[in-house]
Structures are given as C-alpha cells and as structure tokens.
Design a protein around this motif. Structure first.
Motif, PDB file in Angstrom:
ATOM      1  N   LYS A  69     -16.957 -58.550  78.251  1.00  0.00           N
ATOM      2  CA  LYS A  69     -16.145 -59.058  77.141  1.00  0.00           C
ATOM      3  C   LYS A  69     -16.813 -58.757  75.800  1.00  0.00           C
ATOM      4  N   ILE A  70     -18.148 -58.815  75.775  1.00  0.00           N
ATOM      5  CA  ILE A  70     -18.853 -58.469  74.539  1.00  0.00           C
ATOM      6  C   ILE A  70     -18.611 -57.011  74.192  1.00  0.00           C
ATOM      7  N   ALA A  71     -18.682 -56.140  75.196  1.00  0.00           N
ATOM      8  CA  ALA A  71     -18.433 -54.719  74.962  1.00  0.00           C
ATOM      9  C   ALA A  71     -17.014 -54.487  74.455  1.00  0.00           C
ATOM     10  N   ALA A  72     -16.069 -55.258  74.969  1.00  0.00           N
ATOM     11  CA  ALA A  72     -14.670 -55.086  74.566  1.00  0.00           C
ATOM     12  C   ALA A  72     -14.447 -55.416  73.097  1.00  0.00           C
ATOM     13  N   LEU A  73     -15.349 -56.192  72.492  1.00  0.00           N
ATOM     14  CA  LEU A  73     -15.218 -56.496  71.067  1.00  0.00           C
ATOM     15  C   LEU A  73     -15.284 -55.230  70.217  1.00  0.00           C
ATOM     16  N   PHE A  74     -16.079 -54.248  70.650  1.00  0.00           N
ATOM     17  CA  PHE A  74     -16.203 -53.002  69.882  1.00  0.00           C
ATOM     18  C   PHE A  74     -14.934 -52.164  69.998  1.00  0.00           C
ATOM     19  N   ALA A  75     -14.316 -52.143  71.176  1.00  0.00           N
ATOM     20  CA  ALA A  75     -13.047 -51.430  71.305  1.00  0.00           C
ATOM     21  C   ALA A  75     -11.963 -52.095  70.481  1.00  0.00           C
ATOM     22  N   VAL A 101     -21.763 -47.955  67.403  1.00  0.00           N
ATOM     23  CA  VAL A 101     -21.263 -48.646  68.591  1.00  0.00           C
ATOM     24  C   VAL A 101     -22.117 -48.310  69.807  1.00  0.00           C
ATOM     25  N   PHE A 102     -22.397 -47.034  70.018  1.00  0.00           N
ATOM     26  CA  PHE A 102     -23.160 -46.641  71.196  1.00  0.00           C
ATOM     27  C   PHE A 102     -24.608 -47.106  71.122  1.00  0.00           C
ATOM     28  N   ARG A 103     -25.131 -47.269  69.917  1.00  0.00           N
ATOM     29  CA  ARG A 103     -26.479 -47.824  69.778  1.00  0.00           C
ATOM     30  C   ARG A 103     -26.496 -49.271  70.252  1.00  0.00           C
ATOM     31  N   GLU A 104     -25.448 -50.021  69.918  1.00  0.00           N
ATOM     32  CA  GLU A 104     -25.369 -51.417  70.349  1.00  0.00           C
ATOM     33  C   GLU A 104     -25.079 -51.520  71.849  1.00  0.00           C
ATOM     34  N   LEU A 105     -24.224 -50.646  72.356  1.00  0.00           N
ATOM     35  CA  LEU A 105     -23.885 -50.688  73.776  1.00  0.00           C
ATOM     36  C   LEU A 105     -25.072 -50.329  74.655  1.00  0.00           C
ATOM     37  N   HIS A 106     -26.014 -49.575  74.112  1.00  0.00           N
ATOM     38  CA  HIS A 106     -27.203 -49.213  74.893  1.00  0.00           C
ATOM     39  C   HIS A 106     -27.995 -50.462  75.273  1.00  0.00           C
ATOM     40  N   GLY A 107     -28.167 -51.384  74.335  1.00  0.00           N
ATOM     41  CA  GLY A 107     -28.864 -52.633  74.633  1.00  0.00           C
ATOM     42  C   GLY A 107     -28.110 -53.485  75.628  1.00  0.00           C
ATOM     43  N   LEU A 108     -26.788 -53.473  75.531  1.00  0.00           N
ATOM     44  CA  LEU A 108     -25.964 -54.251  76.465  1.00  0.00           C
ATOM     45  C   LEU A 108     -26.063 -53.678  77.871  1.00  0.00           C
TER      46      LEU A 108
END
Length: 233
Positions: free
Chosen positions: A190-196, A128-135
């Motif tokens: 909203k994209i970030a909220a998909l991971f939560a 998750v944090f790897r993906e959030l880094h790009g965001l």
C-alpha cells in the motif's frame, strides 16, 4: 472520493497499530524492531509521495525560458537577418541550403523541446525508484524474519540441533507471528501504491506493481505455513 484514493494517514495509523500489537505479543522479538522500521519508513515515503504531486517549478521555468529564447532566435534570423544578406538575388543554391539548414535547426529545436518537457517525468521517476529501493529491502527483511518459522517444529518428533535458531513452540503464537509478517508485507504494498497515485507514469506504475507482486508472493508463502499450522491444530 474518500474510498477512491489511498489515505497516507490511515496507512501510517495501521502500521502504528501493528507495531503496538507486535510489541504486546512479542516484546523481545526482532520483529518488533522491523515493525518500528515499517512505521518510520511509511511516514517518510508518504511525505515523499506527497511531495511528488507538486510540479517542479524551476524546471518548468527553464523550459519556458528555452522556448522564449528559441523563438527570439528564429525571429532574429527570419527578420533582422534575412536570407538575402547571405546570398545574392540569383543564388538559388545558397538560398535552398539556407532553407534546409533552417528546417534542420527547427527539427532539432522541436526534439529538444520535447526532451525538456519529459525531463520532469524522468526526474520524478528517478526519485520514485530511489524510494522504492528502500521499501524492497524492507520486504526482504520481513521475509528473513519468517524464514525460520517452520510449522514442522510443532511436531512431537522434531528434534532441534545445537545450531537450530530459536523457535516458537506454541502453535497459536507461531500463527500470530506469521500473520503479523503477512500484514507488514501488505502494508508495504500500500505504501508503494502511494507513488503510483502521486505520479501518473507508466514506468512508475510498473515499478509499483513489481513491489506489490513481490510482497504478495512472499505473503502467499506465509499463508501456506499458517494453513499447515491450522491443519495440525
């Protein structure tokens, strides 16, 4: 349940429509490329969030195998190899030491089992944090595009220098440009909220909240600029 969860498909469609709107109004602006990148990233992250909903079956297989192997070892030690083979009938000291060692091994086994049980959470959390880094990086790119869009340039007394960046002279276009930036920041949240939504983990939720707070704070700055433009108009 439709209005209780985020639909990745609708988020992607919103990002696509925003890209089309930016392309129609600002076809030569760099913001158009940022909008396209937002669409691409939203598709990739939606797939990544969906994939994290499924259990990691190979890891669960390893955990089950470790539990079975540990149970067999204790069964072997407790039945096939009783304590009487290692100490005589009257050797109470060695018997107590054997029991103490068995308890220590049991405690370590329980701790190891708990660590294996949480391994799936740690693996998903890392993804998750790897993906959030790009965001997070994309959010800063969006902020860079609105950075030079200053309402003060609309004033008749404003005089650009030789190194001043390209400006938008029309107030309505400038407000629309800033509004597009604000919408992009909202979509990133909203994209970030998909991971939560996909991973029920407190650390993941905190990370997603950080992304949303970053986007909200930058969007608040943009709306301050839009308010100044409306006051000038």
């Amino acid at each position: 349940m439709r209005y209780r969860t985020l639909d990745p498909k609708l988020i992607i469609e919103t990002a696509e429509r925003l890209e089309e709107r930016v392309a129609e109004r600002f076809p030569d602006a760099g913001l158009r490329g940022v909008a396209g990148e937002l669409v691409s990233l939203s598709r990739d992250l939606a797939k990544a969030a969906k994939a994290l909903e499924a259990p990691i079956w190979w890891l669960r297989g390893v955990i089950i195998a470790a539990v079975v192997a540990g149970a067999l070892v204790f069964l072997f030690v407790g039945t096939i190899l009783p304590l009487g083979r290692f100490s005589g009938p009257g050797d109470a000291v060695q018997s107590v030491q054997g029991i103490e060692s068995s308890l220590n091994v049991l405690i370590l086994a329980v701790v190891g089992f708990l660590a294996l049980m949480r391994a799936e959470e740690r693996i998903k959390r890392k993804k998750v944090f790897r993906e959030l880094h790009g965001l997070r990086s994309l959010i800063h790119v969006i902020d860079m595009h609105q950075l030079t869009k200053d309402p003060a340039t609309l004033s008749a007394n404003f005089k650009p220098t030789a190194h001043s960046p390209a400006r938008i002279a029309n107030a309505a276009d400038l407000a629309r440009y800033l509004d597009y930036c604000s919408e992009m920041l909202s979509i990133t949240g909203k994209i970030a909220a998909l991971f939560a939504q996909s991973v029920n983990d407190d650390v993941v939720v905190d990370g997603v909240n950080d992304i949303e707070n970053l986007a909200s704070n930058l969007s608040r700055k943009i709306w301050q600029k839009i308010t100044l433009i409306e006051d000038r108009r």
